[in-house]
Write a protein that holds these residues in place. Structure first.
Motif, short mmCIF file in Angstrom:
data_model
loop_
_atom_site.label_atom_id
_atom_site.label_comp_id
_atom_site.label_asym_id
_atom_site.label_seq_id
_atom_site.Cartn_x
_atom_site.Cartn_y
_atom_site.Cartn_z
N ILE A 114 0.85 -1.20 0.00
CA ILE A 114 0.00 0.00 0.00
C ILE A 114 0.88 1.25 0.00
CG2 ILE A 114 -1.58 1.39 1.43
CD1 ILE A 114 -2.92 -1.28 2.23
N GLN A 171 0.93 3.95 -2.97
CA GLN A 171 0.56 5.33 -2.64
C GLN A 171 1.70 6.29 -2.93
OE1 GLN A 171 -1.78 5.90 0.81
NE2 GLN A 171 -1.28 8.07 0.95
N TYR A 207 1.18 7.14 -6.46
CA TYR A 207 0.00 8.00 -6.60
C TYR A 207 0.35 9.44 -6.27
CZ TYR A 207 -3.36 4.01 -6.53
OH TYR A 207 -4.09 2.89 -6.79
N ARG A 221 -8.63 7.84 -4.72
CA ARG A 221 -7.85 6.61 -4.55
C ARG A 221 -6.83 6.77 -3.42
NH1 ARG A 221 -5.93 5.08 -10.52
NH2 ARG A 221 -4.99 3.28 -9.48
N SER A 262 -6.62 4.66 -0.07
CA SER A 262 -5.34 4.04 0.29
C SER A 262 -4.94 4.41 1.71
CB SER A 262 -4.27 4.48 -0.71
OG SER A 262 -3.03 3.93 -0.40
N ASN A 263 -5.13 5.68 2.07
CA ASN A 263 -4.82 6.11 3.44
C ASN A 263 -5.69 5.38 4.45
OD1 ASN A 263 -2.68 7.97 3.47
ND2 ASN A 263 -3.99 9.54 2.58
N ASP A 304 -7.06 2.38 4.04
CA ASP A 304 -6.58 0.99 4.06
C ASP A 304 -5.29 0.89 4.88
OD1 ASP A 304 -8.73 0.35 2.42
OD2 ASP A 304 -7.51 0.26 0.58
N ARG A 305 -4.41 1.85 4.71
CA ARG A 305 -3.14 1.88 5.44
C ARG A 305 -3.40 1.99 6.94
NH1 ARG A 305 -0.66 7.02 6.14
NH2 ARG A 305 1.17 6.76 7.41
#
Length: 160
Positions: free
Chosen positions: A12, A16, A19, A39, A43-44, A46-47
């Motif tokens: 991740i 990221q 990204y 996105r 991602s943040n 999910d992290r």
């Protein structure tokens, strides 16, 4: 497994990182930037969720430790320290790329600092885990209370 969680966490972070590079393009199409921003937000989240899972692992791992009466708490949990270490590895990797591209004078000194930080942070994480295991430190897992992702607490979302 914890190894799988750490792998996904690092993946991740790597995705990221790229990204974040893309969204800084001053010529990016605005609609592409908006899509990419969403996105990055996901991602943040999910992290953050993974960091909390990793902290839960450490909390369970050390749940039987007899905490000493004079034990202290650390300013960050083991998983958030590992999060910083993961990002540091990306910084080292990409700074090393710049050194190899012949930006040596400017980037070599930065790479040296990053490598020193790597040793210091790795040592600090090891010491923190040893201290938790010995009962000299204790940990708490604070769940992130990000309100902007929750339709019940983000005013823009719940007012619709």
């Amino acid at each position: 497994t914890i190894e799988a969680k750490l792998f996904v966490k690092n993946w991740i972070d790597t995705v990221q990182w790229h990204y974040e590079d893309i969204i800084r393009d001053p010529h990016i199409d605005p609609s592409e930037a908006l899509s990419l921003k969403r996105r990055i937000d996901q991602s943040n989240q999910d992290r953050t969720d993974l960091v909390e899972q990793i902290d839960t692992y450490f909390r369970q791992l050390y749940s039987d430790v007899n905490v000493l009466p004079d034990a202290t708490i650390n300013t960050e949990s083991p998983a958030w320290a590992v999060d910083r270490l993961s990002i540091l590895q990306l910084k080292i990797y990409h700074m090393r790329e710049q050194v190899e591209r012949e930006h040596i004078a400017r980037c070599r000194a930065k790479l040296d600092v990053l490598l020193e930080q790597n040793v210091d942070l790795s040592t600090a994480i090891s010491q923190l885990l040893e201290d938790i295991q010995a009962g000299k430190k204790y940990m708490k897992v604070y769940r992130q209370m990000k309100m902007y992702n929750d339709p019940a607490t983000n005013p823009v979302l719940y007012k619709k």
